[in-house]
Each structure stands twice: as C-alpha cells, then as structure tokens.
Design a protein around this motif. Structure first.
Motif, PDB file in Angstrom:
ATOM      1  N   PRO A  54       9.424   7.374   0.240  1.00 28.72           N
ATOM      2  CA  PRO A  54       8.321   6.554   0.624  1.00 28.72           C
ATOM      3  C   PRO A  54       8.877   5.283   1.124  1.00 28.72           C
ATOM      4  N   LYS A  55       9.848   4.531   0.832  1.00 29.45           N
ATOM      5  CA  LYS A  55      10.282   3.415   1.040  1.00 29.45           C
ATOM      6  C   LYS A  55      10.604   3.106   2.463  1.00 29.45           C
ATOM      7  N   VAL A  56      11.256   4.141   2.755  1.00 30.84           N
ATOM      8  CA  VAL A  56      11.556   4.169   4.156  1.00 30.84           C
ATOM      9  C   VAL A  56      10.387   4.365   5.350  1.00 30.84           C
ATOM     10  N   ILE A  57       9.406   5.087   4.731  1.00 29.06           N
ATOM     11  CA  ILE A  57       8.113   5.304   5.560  1.00 29.06           C
ATOM     12  C   ILE A  57       7.378   3.840   5.443  1.00 29.06           C
ATOM     13  N   ALA A  58       7.348   3.283   4.386  1.00 21.69           N
ATOM     14  CA  ALA A  58       6.660   2.139   4.307  1.00 21.69           C
ATOM     15  C   ALA A  58       7.444   0.896   5.153  1.00 21.69           C
ATOM     16  N   GLU A  59       8.681   1.079   5.193  1.00 23.73           N
ATOM     17  CA  GLU A  59       9.280   0.082   5.957  1.00 23.73           C
ATOM     18  C   GLU A  59       9.115   0.162   7.768  1.00 23.73           C
ATOM     19  N   ASP A  60       8.976   1.448   7.950  1.00 19.52           N
ATOM     20  CA  ASP A  60       8.675   1.765   9.400  1.00 19.52           C
ATOM     21  C   ASP A  60       7.274   1.268   9.680  1.00 19.52           C
ATOM     22  N   ILE A  61       6.450   1.547   8.784  1.00 18.67           N
ATOM     23  CA  ILE A  61       5.156   0.939   9.032  1.00 18.67           C
ATOM     24  C   ILE A  61       5.095  -0.384   9.076  1.00 18.67           C
ATOM     25  N   VAL A  62       5.555  -1.119   8.210  1.00 20.92           N
ATOM     26  CA  VAL A  62       5.536  -2.500   8.125  1.00 20.92           C
ATOM     27  C   VAL A  62       6.279  -3.060   9.473  1.00 20.92           C
ATOM     28  N   LYS A  63       7.574  -2.419   9.867  1.00 19.39           N
ATOM     29  CA  LYS A  63       8.120  -3.038  10.953  1.00 19.39           C
ATOM     30  C   LYS A  63       7.211  -3.110  12.268  1.00 19.39           C
ATOM     31  N   GLU A  64       6.265  -1.943  12.291  1.00 21.11           N
ATOM     32  CA  GLU A  64       5.402  -1.868  13.405  1.00 21.11           C
ATOM     33  C   GLU A  64       4.094  -2.804  13.239  1.00 21.11           C
ATOM     34  N   LEU A  65       3.686  -2.868  12.014  1.00 23.33           N
ATOM     35  CA  LEU A  65       2.525  -3.869  11.677  1.00 23.33           C
ATOM     36  C   LEU A  65       2.932  -5.251  11.883  1.00 23.33           C
ATOM     37  N   GLU A  66       4.000  -5.447  11.795  1.00 23.38           N
ATOM     38  CA  GLU A  66       4.590  -7.010  11.967  1.00 23.38           C
ATOM     39  C   GLU A  66       4.383  -7.599  13.314  1.00 23.38           C
ATOM     40  N   LYS A  67       4.399  -6.640  14.466  1.00 28.39           N
ATOM     41  CA  LYS A  67       4.191  -6.918  15.795  1.00 28.39           C
ATOM     42  C   LYS A  67       2.932  -7.334  16.082  1.00 28.39           C
ATOM     43  N   ASP A  68       1.917  -7.192  15.370  1.00 22.65           N
ATOM     44  CA  ASP A  68       0.433  -7.639  15.480  1.00 22.65           C
ATOM     45  C   ASP A  68       0.137  -8.710  14.827  1.00 22.65           C
ATOM     46  N   GLU A  69      -0.476  -9.877  15.696  1.00 25.80           N
ATOM     47  CA  GLU A  69      -0.632 -11.104  15.351  1.00 25.80           C
ATOM     48  C   GLU A  69      -1.815 -11.087  14.041  1.00 25.80           C
ATOM     49  N   ARG A  70      -2.302 -10.083  13.736  1.00 22.68           N
ATOM     50  CA  ARG A  70      -3.598 -10.074  13.112  1.00 22.68           C
ATOM     51  C   ARG A  70      -3.266 -10.106  11.700  1.00 22.68           C
ATOM     52  N   PHE A  71      -1.758  -9.626  11.347  1.00 24.16           N
ATOM     53  CA  PHE A  71      -1.282  -9.168   9.868  1.00 24.16           C
ATOM     54  C   PHE A  71      -0.349 -10.512   9.514  1.00 24.16           C
ATOM     55  N   THR A  72      -0.502 -10.816   8.344  1.00 25.76           N
ATOM     56  CA  THR A  72       0.676 -11.786   7.751  1.00 25.76           C
ATOM     57  C   THR A  72       1.149 -11.215   6.589  1.00 25.76           C
ATOM     58  N   ASN A  73       2.034 -11.696   6.016  1.00 24.69           N
ATOM     59  CA  ASN A  73       2.419 -11.597   4.724  1.00 24.69           C
ATOM     60  C   ASN A  73       2.998 -10.289   4.342  1.00 24.69           C
ATOM     61  N   LEU A  74       3.291  -9.227   5.094  1.00 30.04           N
ATOM     62  CA  LEU A  74       3.518  -8.073   4.949  1.00 30.04           C
ATOM     63  C   LEU A  74       4.700  -7.712   4.041  1.00 30.04           C
ATOM     64  N   ASN A  75       4.581  -6.996   3.067  1.00 28.80           N
ATOM     65  CA  ASN A  75       5.634  -6.728   1.943  1.00 28.80           C
ATOM     66  C   ASN A  75       5.411  -5.388   1.376  1.00 28.80           C
ATOM     67  N   ILE A  76       6.632  -5.010   0.843  1.00 28.20           N
ATOM     68  CA  ILE A  76       6.383  -3.703   0.100  1.00 28.20           C
ATOM     69  C   ILE A  76       6.817  -4.065  -1.319  1.00 28.20           C
ATOM     70  N   ALA A  77       5.963  -3.232  -2.012  1.00 29.01           N
ATOM     71  CA  ALA A  77       6.196  -3.423  -3.539  1.00 29.01           C
ATOM     72  C   ALA A  77       6.553  -2.046  -3.978  1.00 29.01           C
ATOM     73  N   GLY A  78       7.251  -1.901  -5.270  1.00 29.07           N
ATOM     74  CA  GLY A  78       7.570  -0.809  -5.825  1.00 29.07           C
ATOM     75  C   GLY A  78       8.216   0.243  -5.003  1.00 29.07           C
ATOM     76  N   PRO A  79       7.731   1.595  -5.249  1.00 34.71           N
ATOM     77  CA  PRO A  79       8.317   2.742  -4.499  1.00 34.71           C
ATOM     78  C   PRO A  79       7.850   2.553  -3.193  1.00 34.71           C
ATOM     79  N   GLY A  80       6.957   2.049  -2.642  1.00 36.75           N
ATOM     80  CA  GLY A  80       6.234   2.086  -0.938  1.00 36.75           C
ATOM     81  C   GLY A  80       4.923   1.627  -1.073  1.00 36.75           C
ATOM     82  N   PHE A  81       4.528   0.852  -2.052  1.00 27.03           N
ATOM     83  CA  PHE A  81       3.018   0.139  -1.731  1.00 27.03           C
ATOM     84  C   PHE A  81       3.180  -0.888  -0.680  1.00 27.03           C
TER      85      PHE A  81
END
Ligand code: ARG
Length: 582
Positions: A54-81
């Motif tokens: 799940p952590k790998v999945i979360a990282e994949d998703i966050v990497k893509e979300l980071e490209k979008d200016e609407r989102f900030t402060n993206l981070n992953i907590a625990g096993p993949g929140f």
C-alpha cells in the motif's frame, strides 16, 4: 457540477493515470486537520486488489497529485494513508464560484417523478405527535428532492375512511338521534341541514366512541354496519360523512399551515374508492384472491421470509375493505392519474408490516411495474422521559396542538424581553417554537426513537433550532450593518477557522446527496449545526465591521453572506422559517 464532485472526479482520473481504479471515491474532510484537510484511505484497498504494497501505491498516487497546483502538503501516514490539502488559491477560487451561484454548485439527480405520501391526518380525530413527524419528514424530503431536480407531488392522504368514521357517526347518532341524516323518510336537501357539531366536538366524540366500542360488542357491530353504509354511499349516512370530512379537513389544513407544511394533493383514502371495482377485477382475473372464513385474502409470503408473513386481508368477512385494500386502490389511482416513478411513504415504523404486505400485493398484480419503487420511509416514535410514546401528564394521548402549545410557552419564556416587545415576542415565539420542535425531530436518524426534552430543544445555546435561528439572524444583521461595504469577493483566507468553514462549504453538495439517499434529514441538521458553530467561532474571533484591512473585511463579509445563504437554504429544506428578529 459541484466543485467537490469535479475535484473528486479529477482525483479519480489522476489515480487512474497511475494505473489504479477506485470505486466510489468520496472526499470527506479529515478529522486530523493537523495532518491534512482530507485523507484518502484507499491505498489499503487497492493493495489487496493489485497485490502490491500500500505504501508503494500511495507513493505513486502522491507523486502524480504533486504535479497539480490545487494540492499542497501531500504526505503519507502510517501504512499508506494519503493526506491531501487544498491550496489557498484553489479554495478561494472555489468559494467565489460558489458564492456567485449557490444553487449551481449542487449536483442534480436524473429527473424522476415522485409522490410522497405524508401527513396522514385522520378525519374527526385530533392530530398527534406521530402526524407531526410524518409531516416534518415528508415536507423536508419533498423540498430536498425538488432542489435536487425531482418532480414531486406531496399528498396528504387523509384517513377519511373506515371504522373510525363509522364510530364517530354512530356516536353522533346516539347524541342527536333526530337529525335528518338518520331519518330514512327525510326527502330534503342535506346540504341545508345544520349540524350542531364543530371540529372540537368531533375530536372529543371519537375517543368516547372508541372506548364504548371496546366495551360493548353490540355498539361495535352497529359501528361496523354504519361503516359499511358509508362505504356503500347510503343516503343520509354518506351525506353526514361528507359534512364531517369537510369540517375536519379545513381544521387539519390550518394545523399543517401553522407547521409550514403544504400539499399539492389533498386526497384521502376515500378518493381511491372509485378504483375499487377495477382493483377487485384485476386481482380476481389474475387469480390472486383466496377465500378464507368468508373473507378474501392475498398470499404475500415469500420464500426468503424469515419472520411469519400473514396474508393480506383484502375484503373482510362483512364485506368491508381493509386499510391494505385502500392503499392498494390508492396505488392504482396514483398509477393511473400521475404515473410516478416512485412512491415514498412517510409513516410510523410500526406500520412497516402493513406496507410490506401492500407493496408485495401491488407488485404481484403489477398494479405498477416492478421498476416503480414503492418505498416505506418509516420513522421512530417521540417518547417521554419514561421511554414510552410521549403522553400528556395524566397519561392521555398527546395531541399535536397540545404539544405545540407546551413548546410555545417554554419558548416565550426564553425570548429576550429587552429586544422584543410582548407582541413581538408572542409572534416570534410561534416561529421559534416550531423551529425547536422540527430541528429536534430531524437531528436523530429518522428511524430512531427520541425523547422529548423541552428544555434541551428550546435552549438558545445548544444544538437546537433556536440557536440556529439566533445565529442566522445575527449574520443577517451584520450584513445589514455593513450594507455599504463591498461583499462580492473572497480575497484571503486568513485564519484556521476560515479554512475550516471553506471546507465545510465545499462539502454541502455531498451532504445533500447523502440525505436524499438515506431519506433522513439528520445529516443536514448536523451540517447546519457545524457550519453555524464554526461561523460563530469565526465571528467571535474577529471584529468584521471595524477591520482596517479592506481585503480581509470584504472576504469576511462575503463569507458571512455565503454562510447566511447556506443556512437559509438548509433551514428552508427543513421547513424552518427564520423570524426577522429574536
Ligand atoms: N392515517 C394513517 C394513520 O394515522 C396514516 C396513513 C399513512 N399513509 C398510507 N398511505 N397508509 O395511521
């Protein structure tokens, strides 16, 4: 499309782009605001589906979300929140779009025609608290459904047929045996007969007759015979029945108007009777009627039933029709006259079996197609402090009028004597009392019972109707005082609480949809309280009128206006009126 929905769709697309698919993604503000405004927990589910960490999945998703200016402060907590926050620019832009047109920001549902059967007051009987719950719920669902794009017809479905009317007429006969209605030789025009009875008399006659019928078998039999005479439109009895219905109906209308409850259709059980012959023919032709002890019944048991399912009593052994049959005839009538896609019944949960039987019998004979959703929207009881259905002090049935006058009195005591004259207080108390009653009724899920707690319901400080009204009026008075100042644009969000309000505002369309799908107003009631208390916190932290920073001031006023509009919209859905002052 609402901002929140298009945002959700976009997030879904982004996730798809990285190769994952989430069904039913819903963005709810997180309760750990320190971590992020929203939390996505789906990586754990996706992990199972895609057999990946799940952590790998979360990282994949966050990497893509980071490209979008609407989102900030993206981070992953625990096993993949995944924690997500929205940029101020995007929040401000969104709020301005919403402030510009609040109703555009609501997600409409595919159009449908719905009949809501609610109210269900009984002719010649006093309304009681159960009728209040039905009226509140049905009226609010009607308003909500319309806002979301449905075509809705509200029907009062008066109980104007059957045994109770037979009993009332029998008792009138005992009291006034010489009335021409009971004189077979009378040839004159019944509309000219003066009935020495008003609605108050009717309401006292029914309980007397009902008690007598329980103690005296002969009396009961006589009432049965009279019921049959009414059903057979027998001269005299039928005319008296019509007169009683007219007297009672005009009184019932007044009560509903006081509650701000309005119907499109004022039909009653008796109006379906013209469809009775056709109904009997349908069931007979389809071979669905069975003889049982001189009565006619319909089997409605299904294989999957776990509890016993008695057959539906279609025609009683004395030839009269049952409550179920009246409802079946009403379904046929509604189908023929209005052809709805759905019919919702807002009725006491204790009548559930009646509706299961009726709906099954209706579908069995295809009175409406299988696609037409007949839905029982049951509600729990309002109880007294003893946990039993709310009664008067001496143990009698609590009439609605009685209940309203109790709450009126309590509300009046609490209104401010300094800001309002006695006359104003009396007028305002009426509106506020109804608000107290309605709001308390909507707060729990419709199916749950709740306890009538008058001090709690009328408290100006609590989670109550009066608190909401008071706060909403205060928003308006702030806007009035600032009338000459600009209130068009939100330019900055300068505090924590403003951010919180922003997220709550974004959430509105989701709450409306949640409410229509549960057919309960509790989410809206809860939301109203949240947005109002958040606003009040904001209000107490800031001096809006004397603020020197003009862009802050304009932002605050615009925000106030928006919250004020949202409160008005939601209070209106709940059928709660906002008084001018309080
Ligand atoms: N008059 C009924 C009662 O007071 C409620 C009617 C509910 N609606 C219906 N279609 N049966 O219990």
């Amino acid at each position: 499309m609402s901002i929140i929905k298009s945002l959700t769709n976009d997030i879904n697309e982004i996730i798809k782009k990285v190769g994952y698919e989430i069904e039913n993604l819903i963005l709810y503000p997180s309760n750990r605001k320190d971590l992020g405004q929203y939390q996505l927990n789906d990586a754990m589910l996706l992990a199972k589906k895609y057999k990946k960490n799940p952590k790998v999945i979360a990282e994949d998703i966050v990497k893509e979300l980071e490209k979008d200016e609407r989102f900030t402060n993206l981070n992953i907590a625990g096993p993949g929140f995944i924690n997500i926050s929205l940029s101020d620019n995007y929040l401000i832009e969104s709020l301005n779009i919403i402030a510009n047109n609040l109703t555009e920001n609501i997600d409409k549902l595919p159009s449908k025609k719905i009949i809501i059967d609610y109210g269900g007051a009984n002719v010649a009987k006093a309304l009681h608290v159960g009728h209040l719950r039905s009226a509140n719920l049905g009226e609010a669902l009607k308003r909500l459904a319309r806002l979301l794009g449905y075509e809705v017809l509200g029907d009062a479905h008066l109980g104007d047929y059957g045994r109770p009317l037979g009993l009332v007429i029998l008792e009138i006969k005992k009291l006034y045996p010489s009335l021409p209605y009971f004189d077979e030789a009378y040839q004159g025009d019944y509309s000219e007969v003066n009935l020495p009875i008003d609605n108050t008399d009717l309401e006292t006659i029914y309980p007397i007759a009902s008690t007598k019928s329980k103690e005296d078998e002969a009396y009961l039999e006589e009432a049965r015979q009279i019921t049959l005479k009414i059903q057979n439109h027998e001269r005299g009895y039928y005319d008296l029945w019509q007169k009683i219905v007219a007297i009672s109906k005009s009184e019932i209308k007044k009560v509903y108007e006081d509650l701000d409850v309005y119907y499109d259709l004022w039909l009653g059980e008796s109006d379906a009777v013209e469809y009775l012959d056709e109904l009997i023919e349908i069931y007979t032709k389809k071979n669905l009627l069975k003889e049982s002890d001189n009565a006619k019944i319909i089997e409605v048991k299904e294989e999957t039933d776990k509890a016993p399912m008695p057959p539906l009593l279609f025609i009683k052994s004395n030839g009269s029709i049952s409550y179920e049959t009246t409802d079946l005839a009403t379904i046929l009538q509604r189908k023929k006259e209005y052809n709805p896609d759905e019919i919702w019944y807002c009725v006491d949960a204790r009548q559930e079996l009646h509706f299961i039987q009726t709906f099954r019998a209706a579908h069995k004979a295809e009175l409406v197609s299988e696609k037409v959703n007949l839905e029982f929207v049951g509600f729990g009881t309002m109880n007294g402090k003893d946990g039993k259905p709310f009664k008067t002090r001496d143990g009698g049935v609590m009439t609605l009028k009685n209940l309203i006058s109790i709450i009126n009195e309590e509300t009046l005591k609490r209104l401010d004597e300094e800001t309002l004259s006695l006359e104003e207080r009396e007028k305002t108390a009426k509106t506020v009392a109804i608000a107290a009653l309605k709001y308390a009724d909507f707060l729990p899920y419709r199916g749950t019972d709740y306890i009538f707690e008058i001090e709690k319901f009328t408290d100006l400080e609590g989670k109550t109707g009066p608190y909401l009204l008071y706060s909403t009026i205060r928003m308006n008075s702030l806007l009035e005082k600032a009338k000459k100042l600009p209130q068009e644009q939100i330019k900055v969000l300068s505090s924590e609480i403003e951010h919180e309000l922003a997220l709550t505002i974004l959430q509105l369309p989701t709450i409306l949809l949640k409410s229509i799908s549960s057919k309960s107003l509790n989410d809206i009631a809860e939301y109203l309280y949240n947005i109002t208390s958040q606003y009040n916190k904001f209000y107490s932290e800031n001096r809006v009128l004397t603020e020197n920073d003009k862009s802050k001031q304009e932002s605050w006023l615009t925000l106030t206006k928006l919250v004020y509009q949202i409160n008005n919209m939601l209070l209106d859905i709940l059928g709660i009126k906002v008084p001018e002052k309080m």
